[in-house]
Design a protein around this motif. Structure first.
Motif, short mmCIF file in Angstrom:
data_model
loop_
_atom_site.label_atom_id
_atom_site.label_comp_id
_atom_site.label_asym_id
_atom_site.label_seq_id
_atom_site.Cartn_x
_atom_site.Cartn_y
_atom_site.Cartn_z
N ALA A 37 0.81 -1.23 0.00
CA ALA A 37 0.00 0.00 0.00
C ALA A 37 0.84 1.28 0.00
O ALA A 37 0.48 2.24 -0.69
CB ALA A 37 -0.94 0.01 1.20
N LEU A 38 1.94 1.31 0.73
CA LEU A 38 2.70 2.56 0.84
C LEU A 38 3.28 3.05 -0.49
O LEU A 38 3.15 4.23 -0.81
CB LEU A 38 3.79 2.42 1.91
N PRO A 39 3.93 2.20 -1.28
CA PRO A 39 4.41 2.71 -2.58
C PRO A 39 3.28 3.19 -3.49
O PRO A 39 3.44 4.14 -4.25
CB PRO A 39 5.13 1.51 -3.19
N LEU A 40 2.12 2.53 -3.41
CA LEU A 40 0.99 2.98 -4.22
C LEU A 40 0.44 4.30 -3.70
O LEU A 40 -0.01 5.14 -4.48
CB LEU A 40 -0.11 1.91 -4.22
N LEU A 41 0.49 4.49 -2.40
CA LEU A 41 0.00 5.72 -1.78
C LEU A 41 0.79 6.94 -2.26
O LEU A 41 0.23 8.03 -2.40
CB LEU A 41 0.08 5.60 -0.26
N THR A 42 2.06 6.76 -2.53
CA THR A 42 2.91 7.89 -2.95
C THR A 42 2.53 8.43 -4.32
O THR A 42 2.95 9.52 -4.68
CB THR A 42 4.39 7.48 -2.97
N ARG A 43 1.77 7.68 -5.07
CA ARG A 43 1.37 8.12 -6.41
C ARG A 43 0.04 8.86 -6.41
O ARG A 43 -0.42 9.31 -7.45
CB ARG A 43 1.31 6.93 -7.33
N ILE A 50 3.77 16.69 -2.91
CA ILE A 50 4.63 17.17 -1.83
C ILE A 50 6.09 16.94 -2.14
O ILE A 50 6.92 17.82 -2.01
CB ILE A 50 4.22 16.50 -0.50
N GLN A 51 6.41 15.72 -2.53
CA GLN A 51 7.78 15.41 -2.93
C GLN A 51 7.75 14.22 -3.88
O GLN A 51 6.71 13.60 -4.08
CB GLN A 51 8.66 15.13 -1.72
N SER A 52 8.89 13.89 -4.44
CA SER A 52 8.94 12.85 -5.47
C SER A 52 8.65 11.47 -4.86
O SER A 52 8.79 11.26 -3.66
CB SER A 52 10.31 12.84 -6.14
N THR A 53 8.29 10.56 -5.73
CA THR A 53 8.02 9.19 -5.29
C THR A 53 9.27 8.57 -4.68
O THR A 53 9.20 7.85 -3.69
CB THR A 53 7.52 8.35 -6.48
N ASN A 54 10.44 8.86 -5.27
CA ASN A 54 11.69 8.31 -4.73
C ASN A 54 11.94 8.78 -3.30
O ASN A 54 12.41 8.02 -2.46
CB ASN A 54 12.87 8.70 -5.61
N ALA A 55 11.64 10.04 -3.03
CA ALA A 55 11.83 10.56 -1.67
C ALA A 55 10.90 9.86 -0.70
O ALA A 55 11.29 9.53 0.43
CB ALA A 55 11.59 12.06 -1.64
N TRP A 56 9.65 9.62 -1.11
CA TRP A 56 8.71 8.90 -0.25
C TRP A 56 9.18 7.47 -0.01
O TRP A 56 9.14 6.97 1.12
CB TRP A 56 7.32 8.89 -0.85
N VAL A 57 9.60 6.80 -1.07
CA VAL A 57 10.05 5.41 -0.93
C VAL A 57 11.28 5.35 -0.02
O VAL A 57 11.39 4.45 0.82
CB VAL A 57 10.32 4.78 -2.31
N ASN A 58 12.21 6.30 -0.16
CA ASN A 58 13.37 6.34 0.73
C ASN A 58 12.95 6.53 2.18
O ASN A 58 13.48 5.89 3.09
CB ASN A 58 14.33 7.45 0.32
N ALA A 59 11.98 7.43 2.41
CA ALA A 59 11.51 7.66 3.78
C ALA A 59 10.82 6.43 4.34
O ALA A 59 11.04 6.05 5.50
CB ALA A 59 10.56 8.86 3.80
N PHE A 60 9.99 5.78 3.51
CA PHE A 60 9.31 4.56 3.97
C PHE A 60 10.31 3.43 4.23
O PHE A 60 10.14 2.64 5.16
CB PHE A 60 8.27 4.10 2.96
N THR A 61 11.35 3.35 3.41
CA THR A 61 12.36 2.32 3.59
C THR A 61 13.09 2.52 4.91
O THR A 61 13.29 1.58 5.67
CB THR A 61 13.36 2.33 2.42
#
Length: 181
Positions: A37-43, A50-61
Protein backbone atom coordinates in the motif's frame (compact mmCIF):
# COMPACT_ATOMS: atom_id res chain seq x y z
CA UNK A 1 -29.88 -13.19 0.83
CA UNK A 2 -29.37 -11.91 4.38
CA UNK A 3 -25.82 -13.22 4.25
CA UNK A 4 -25.10 -10.84 1.36
CA UNK A 5 -26.60 -7.92 3.24
CA UNK A 6 -24.73 -8.60 6.47
CA UNK A 7 -22.48 -5.77 7.59
CA UNK A 8 -18.86 -5.92 6.55
CA UNK A 9 -17.75 -6.33 10.15
CA UNK A 10 -19.74 -9.55 10.45
CA UNK A 11 -18.10 -10.88 7.30
CA UNK A 12 -14.65 -10.05 8.64
CA UNK A 13 -15.19 -11.84 11.97
CA UNK A 14 -13.77 -15.21 10.76
CA UNK A 15 -10.65 -13.39 9.55
CA UNK A 16 -10.29 -11.59 12.88
CA UNK A 17 -10.77 -14.84 14.76
CA UNK A 18 -8.12 -16.56 12.64
CA UNK A 19 -5.56 -13.78 13.20
CA UNK A 20 -6.28 -13.76 16.95
CA UNK A 21 -5.25 -17.41 17.06
CA UNK A 22 -2.28 -16.93 14.71
CA UNK A 23 -0.81 -13.55 15.65
CA UNK A 24 2.48 -14.02 13.83
CA UNK A 25 0.65 -14.61 10.55
CA UNK A 26 -1.41 -11.50 11.28
CA UNK A 27 1.76 -9.45 11.68
CA UNK A 28 3.22 -10.91 8.48
CA UNK A 29 0.00 -10.19 6.56
CA UNK A 30 -0.09 -6.63 7.92
CA UNK A 31 3.52 -6.01 6.92
CA UNK A 32 2.83 -7.37 3.43
CA UNK A 33 -0.28 -5.24 3.06
CA UNK A 34 1.53 -2.09 4.21
CA UNK A 35 4.49 -2.90 1.92
CA UNK A 36 2.14 -2.99 -1.04
CA UNK A 37 0.00 0.00 0.00
CA UNK A 38 2.70 2.56 0.84
CA UNK A 39 4.41 2.71 -2.58
CA UNK A 40 0.99 2.98 -4.22
CA UNK A 41 0.00 5.72 -1.78
CA UNK A 42 2.91 7.89 -2.95
CA UNK A 43 1.37 8.12 -6.41
CA UNK A 44 -1.91 9.63 -5.15
CA UNK A 45 -2.66 13.26 -4.32
CA UNK A 46 -1.60 15.01 -2.10
CA UNK A 47 1.48 12.83 -1.64
CA UNK A 48 2.62 13.05 -5.27
CA UNK A 49 2.69 16.85 -5.09
CA UNK A 50 4.63 17.17 -1.83
CA UNK A 51 7.78 15.41 -2.93
CA UNK A 52 8.94 12.85 -5.47
CA UNK A 53 8.02 9.19 -5.29
CA UNK A 54 11.69 8.31 -4.73
CA UNK A 55 11.83 10.56 -1.67
CA UNK A 56 8.71 8.90 -0.25
CA UNK A 57 10.05 5.41 -0.93
CA UNK A 58 13.37 6.34 0.73
CA UNK A 59 11.51 7.66 3.78
CA UNK A 60 9.31 4.56 3.97
CA UNK A 61 12.36 2.32 3.59
CA UNK A 62 14.17 4.06 6.44
CA UNK A 63 11.06 3.87 8.61
CA UNK A 64 10.69 0.17 7.81
CA UNK A 65 14.30 -0.57 8.71
CA UNK A 66 13.89 1.11 12.08
CA UNK A 67 10.55 -0.63 12.65
CA UNK A 68 12.15 -4.02 11.97
CA UNK A 69 14.95 -3.15 14.39
CA UNK A 70 12.41 -2.12 17.03
CA UNK A 71 10.42 -5.34 16.57
CA UNK A 72 13.59 -7.41 16.88
CA UNK A 73 14.66 -5.53 19.99
CA UNK A 74 11.17 -6.05 21.41
CA UNK A 75 11.58 -9.80 20.91
CA UNK A 76 14.98 -9.85 22.64
CA UNK A 77 14.19 -7.52 25.52
CA UNK A 78 10.41 -7.66 25.78
CA UNK A 79 9.62 -11.33 25.20
CA UNK A 80 12.89 -13.04 26.11
CA UNK A 81 13.73 -10.60 28.92
CA UNK A 82 17.39 -10.31 27.91
CA UNK A 83 19.06 -6.93 28.14
CA UNK A 84 21.00 -6.69 24.88
CA UNK A 85 22.86 -3.39 24.61
CA UNK A 86 24.79 -4.31 21.45
CA UNK A 87 21.82 -5.12 19.26
CA UNK A 88 22.74 -2.58 16.58
CA UNK A 89 26.11 -4.28 16.02
CA UNK A 90 24.42 -7.27 14.37
CA UNK A 91 22.48 -4.86 12.15
CA UNK A 92 25.74 -3.11 11.22
CA UNK A 93 27.42 -6.40 10.29
CA UNK A 94 24.53 -7.32 8.00
CA UNK A 95 24.54 -3.84 6.46
CA UNK A 96 28.27 -3.92 5.81
CA UNK A 97 27.87 -7.36 4.22
CA UNK A 98 25.52 -5.90 1.62
CA UNK A 99 27.58 -2.73 1.19
CA UNK A 100 30.81 -4.63 0.52
CA UNK A 101 29.35 -6.73 -2.29
CA UNK A 102 26.97 -4.19 -3.84
CA UNK A 103 29.22 -1.20 -4.33
CA UNK A 104 32.10 -0.10 -6.51
CA UNK A 105 34.39 -0.56 -3.49
CA UNK A 106 35.17 -4.19 -4.39
CA UNK A 107 33.37 -4.04 -7.76
CA UNK A 108 31.32 -7.20 -7.14
CA UNK A 109 27.72 -5.88 -7.53
CA UNK A 110 25.59 -8.83 -6.42
CA UNK A 111 21.78 -8.45 -6.58
CA UNK A 112 19.91 -7.00 -3.61
CA UNK A 113 17.49 -9.79 -2.73
CA UNK A 114 20.02 -12.63 -2.28
CA UNK A 115 22.33 -10.26 -0.42
CA UNK A 116 19.48 -9.20 1.85
CA UNK A 117 19.32 -12.81 2.98
CA UNK A 118 23.11 -13.03 3.17
CA UNK A 119 23.23 -9.95 5.41
CA UNK A 120 20.68 -11.56 7.71
CA UNK A 121 22.69 -14.78 7.77
CA UNK A 122 25.90 -12.90 8.61
CA UNK A 123 24.15 -11.02 11.43
CA UNK A 124 22.69 -14.30 12.72
CA UNK A 125 26.07 -16.04 12.45
CA UNK A 126 27.71 -13.37 14.59
CA UNK A 127 24.75 -13.62 16.97
CA UNK A 128 25.41 -17.35 17.36
CA UNK A 129 29.16 -16.76 17.73
CA UNK A 130 28.54 -14.25 20.50
CA UNK A 131 25.62 -16.15 21.99
CA UNK A 132 27.32 -19.56 22.29
CA UNK A 133 29.86 -18.57 24.95
CA UNK A 134 27.40 -16.32 26.76
CA UNK A 135 24.43 -18.71 27.04
CA UNK A 136 24.40 -18.74 30.83
CA UNK A 137 24.76 -15.00 31.31
CA UNK A 138 21.75 -13.03 32.49
CA UNK A 139 21.00 -9.52 33.62
CA UNK A 140 23.90 -7.12 34.08
CA UNK A 141 26.52 -9.60 32.90
CA UNK A 142 24.79 -10.16 29.57
CA UNK A 143 24.33 -6.40 29.24
CA UNK A 144 28.06 -5.79 29.71
CA UNK A 145 29.07 -8.48 27.19
CA UNK A 146 26.66 -7.21 24.54
CA UNK A 147 27.64 -3.60 25.24
CA UNK A 148 31.27 -4.57 24.69
CA UNK A 149 30.39 -6.31 21.41
CA UNK A 150 28.33 -3.29 20.39
CA UNK A 151 31.37 -1.07 20.93
CA UNK A 152 33.93 -3.42 19.36
CA UNK A 153 32.10 -3.79 16.04
CA UNK A 154 31.98 -0.08 15.06
CA UNK A 155 35.56 0.49 16.19
CA UNK A 156 36.74 -2.50 14.17
CA UNK A 157 34.76 -1.49 11.07
CA UNK A 158 35.96 2.12 11.24
CA UNK A 159 39.58 1.07 11.64
CA UNK A 160 39.49 -1.50 8.83
CA UNK A 161 40.38 1.09 6.17
CA UNK A 162 41.41 -1.55 3.66
CA UNK A 163 37.99 -3.26 3.79
CA UNK A 164 35.50 -0.50 4.70
CA UNK A 165 37.23 2.76 3.75
CA UNK A 166 37.25 3.65 7.43
CA UNK A 167 35.46 6.81 8.45
CA UNK A 168 34.70 7.70 4.82
CA UNK A 169 32.40 4.70 4.58
CA UNK A 170 31.37 2.74 1.54
CA UNK A 171 29.79 4.95 -1.09
CA UNK A 172 27.88 4.25 -4.28
CA UNK A 173 25.91 1.31 -2.95
CA UNK A 174 23.61 -0.24 -5.55
CA UNK A 175 19.93 0.58 -5.09
CA UNK A 176 17.57 -2.31 -4.46
CA UNK A 177 15.25 -3.09 -7.32
CA UNK A 178 12.03 -4.99 -7.71
CA UNK A 179 11.84 -6.90 -11.00
CA UNK A 180 9.43 -5.23 -13.40
CA UNK A 181 9.33 -1.90 -11.56
Amino acid sequence: MTRLLAPISDRLEPVRSYFRRHRSLGVAASVLLISIALPLLTRLPPFDGIQSTNAWVNAFTTATVYAVLAIGLNVVIGFAGLLDLGYAAFFALGGYTYALVASPFHDIHLPFWPMLLAGGVVGALFGVLLGAPTLRLRGDYLAIVTLGFGEIVPITLLNADKFTDGTNGIGGIDKPSIPGI
